[in-house]
Structures are given as structure tokens and as C-alpha cells.
Design an enzyme around this catalytic site. Structure first.
Site, mmCIF file in Angstrom:
data_model
loop_
_atom_site.group_PDB
_atom_site.id
_atom_site.type_symbol
_atom_site.label_atom_id
_atom_site.label_comp_id
_atom_site.label_asym_id
_atom_site.label_seq_id
_atom_site.Cartn_x
_atom_site.Cartn_y
_atom_site.Cartn_z
ATOM 1 N N HIS A 71 43.335 53.407 29.378
ATOM 2 C CA HIS A 71 41.992 53.793 29.825
ATOM 3 C C HIS A 71 41.392 54.873 28.926
ATOM 4 C CE1 HIS A 71 42.849 57.690 31.977
ATOM 5 N NE2 HIS A 71 44.046 57.159 32.181
ATOM 6 N N ASP A 83 45.688 62.458 28.713
ATOM 7 C CA ASP A 83 45.290 61.481 29.731
ATOM 8 C C ASP A 83 43.835 61.061 29.527
ATOM 9 O OD1 ASP A 83 45.284 59.887 31.961
ATOM 10 O OD2 ASP A 83 45.202 61.534 33.403
ATOM 11 N N GLU A 120 39.145 54.424 35.209
ATOM 12 C CA GLU A 120 40.508 54.480 35.760
ATOM 13 C C GLU A 120 40.676 55.652 36.708
ATOM 14 O OE1 GLU A 120 44.836 55.610 35.874
ATOM 15 O OE2 GLU A 120 43.083 56.763 35.241
ATOM 16 N N GLU A 121 40.154 56.804 36.303
ATOM 17 C CA GLU A 121 40.347 58.016 37.092
ATOM 18 C C GLU A 121 39.637 57.952 38.443
ATOM 19 O OE1 GLU A 121 42.490 60.042 36.356
ATOM 20 O OE2 GLU A 121 42.698 60.213 34.183
ATOM 21 N N ASP A 149 49.349 54.535 29.436
ATOM 22 C CA ASP A 149 48.701 55.624 30.173
ATOM 23 C C ASP A 149 49.610 56.847 30.088
ATOM 24 O OD1 ASP A 149 47.267 57.271 31.804
ATOM 25 O OD2 ASP A 149 47.369 56.003 33.584
#
Length: 270
Positions: A71, A83, A120-121, A149
Site C-alpha cells: 500500500h 509503513d 489501506e490505513e 507491508d
């Protein structure tokens, strides 16, 4: 989709602070009953948001697929170095490596698709929407999805840990991965000896739970085989400190090298 995934209140201002700043504000309020805090915020958690899913395709001899993804979005307050810039950078690097393999060894047996996911988050919106839109094709043609990820280990291996964990939902995939891990330990001992490399089986039941919270989950829930990895020690993720100051490029050669090798093995008909 709702911009906040339908989970955050849209009428309450919120912000994230460093521990030092939070303690300072607390001390001020403890010592002065007349203290006031004024916040101006432009965060908007209402309405709808377009989620981008850019993909690139390397055509194979068949329409059967190997997919590689990670992502590209981050939390609202974080630069997202670990991240998940670490993951998307690995996806792009593998695309470059596979292009070299194709030039050297010819067209792969399977078509290879490289994707980066948005949202994604906020709830896996990008990957989930992609799987929903292509469910029949994926059920029929997808051999394996590899997820990147946070495939990153903090540079302070001594104090934060040196763990790298690989997972797969198919036991045959896991067995092949474990073989590649052992080969990596032998051929790249100067790197592998620095890390504690382990692997484990993800059950189909694991993929169905609410704790399944990365982009491999929609694929696994669609009945597809998935594999991926996680690194350790990156305590700053999801905060404003998730920047390049703690970045460990070498660790990506472990996760990208092992998973990328297996992806190529499958794609070229191993």
C-alpha cells in the site's frame, strides 16, 4: 467509500502529539486552572474519497496470474517511511528485477501484475475494491499474491530486535519459502546471520478475522493463495516519526530477496 471507514467520529477534532508535547500540555493544565487550549483543524473525515490502485502488468505466456503489491498510503500524520514506503519501494524494485529476468530468460509462464494500494490505513479500501471488482478473474486465474507491508527491520538490530517473519496460507508455498530461506542463509550468510528469520502458516481462519488487517486479507478471503512478510523493531510506525532516519535498506534485501525469488520461481513455471 467513506473517508474514515465509518469508524471515526466526524464532529470531534482530533490530533496526535509527541509524548513530550503531550506531557507539557498536561503540566500546564495541572499548574494553571485558567489555562485554555485553542485548536484550529482542517481535517475532514466526511464525504467520499477516490482511492487509487495503479497497476503494471508484465504479460506472460498465459493469463494465469502472480500478483505483487503493497500500500502506498500512510496515516494522516506520518511520512510513512516504513509503513509502507518500504513495501512499495520493494514492489517497484521487483518490477525492475523481473524485467531483467524476462530480458535474460524470456517471457514468464504466468502474467505478473504489480499493484500499489490506496486506502489501506482506512480499511483496505484499495485492495478490497480491486478484489471485489475482479473476484471472478482472481478466483479463476490468480496463482499467488505476495504482500509487502512493512517488510522492514529497524537499523538498531541489537536493541530493537532483528526479526523477519514470512507467512503463507498454502502449506506448499510455505514449504517452498522455507527452502528459499535456507538457501538465502547459505548464499547470503553475511546478511542472513544478522537477522532472525522465521516462517509460519497462516490458516484460512486467520484470514477471516478482523485482525487480518493488511492487503493480503481480501485476496485470502476471496479464496486465493497469499504470502508475505513482516519485519520488526519499527516502533515509530503510525506516528510523525516514521521517517527515513531509522531506515535500514539492507533489511529489504532479506524480505524482497526471499519473497521475490519465490514469486519469480512461480511466475516462470517452477
Amino acid at each position: 467509500k467513506e473517508a474514515n471507514g465509518g469508524e471515526l467520529p466526524d464532529d470531534i477534532p482530533f490530533m496526535m502529539l509527541s509524548n513530550n508535547t503531550g506531557n507539557h500540555i498536561w503540566d500546564v493544565f495541572q499548574s494553571n486552572s485558567n489555562a485554555r487550549l485553542h485548536i484550529d483543524t482542517e481535517v475532514d473525515n466526511t464525504g467520499e474519497l477516490d482511492v487509487r490502485v495503479p497497476c503494471g502488468t508484465m504479460l506472460g505466456e498465459s493469463e494465469e496470474l502472480v500478483m505483487i503489491g503493497g500500500h502506498h498510503d500512510t496515516v494522516y500524520n506520518g511520512p510513512g517511511a516504513v509503513d509502507d514506503t518500504s513495501g512499495t519501494a520493494t514492489v517497484l524494485e521487483l518490477a525492475t528485477v523481473y524485467a531483467g529476468l524476462m530480458a535474460e530468460n524470456g517471457q514468464p509462464k504466468y502474467t505478473i501484475r504489480f499493484c500499489t494500494w490506496g486506502g489501506e490505513e482506512e480499511g483496505l479500501w484499495g485492495s478490497r475494491s480491486y478484489v471485489e471488482a475482479h473476484s471472478a478473474e482472481l478466483s479463476d486465474k490468480l496463482r499467488l499474491y505476495l504482500n509487502f507491508d512493512m517488510p522492514h527491520v529497524d537499523k538498531d538490530l541489537a536493541n530493537r530486535g532483528n526479526n523477519v517473519w514470512f507467512y503463507a496460507i498454502n502449506k506448499d508455498d510455505l514449504s517452498h519459502l522455507e527452502g528459499i530461506i535456507e538457501q538465502f542463509k547459505q548464499e547470503r550468510a553475511e546478511i542472513a546471520d544478522k537477522y532472525s528469520i522465521s516462517s509460519g502458516y497462516m490458516t484460512p481462519e486467520d484470514a477471516q478475522t478482523t485482525n487480518c488487517n493488511s492487503d493480503h486479507c481480501p485476496f485470502a478471503q476471496n479464496g486465493n493463495d497469499v504470502a508475505g512478510s513482516y519485519g520488526g523493531g519499527s516502533h515509530e510506525y503510525h506516528t510523525y516519526k516514521d521517517d527515513m532516519t531509522r531506515f535500514n535498506e539492507e533489511s529489504l534485501s532479506v524480505t524482497g530477496g526471499i519473497l521475490g525469488t519465490y514469486g519469480a520461481y512461480v511466475a516462470w513455471g517452477g
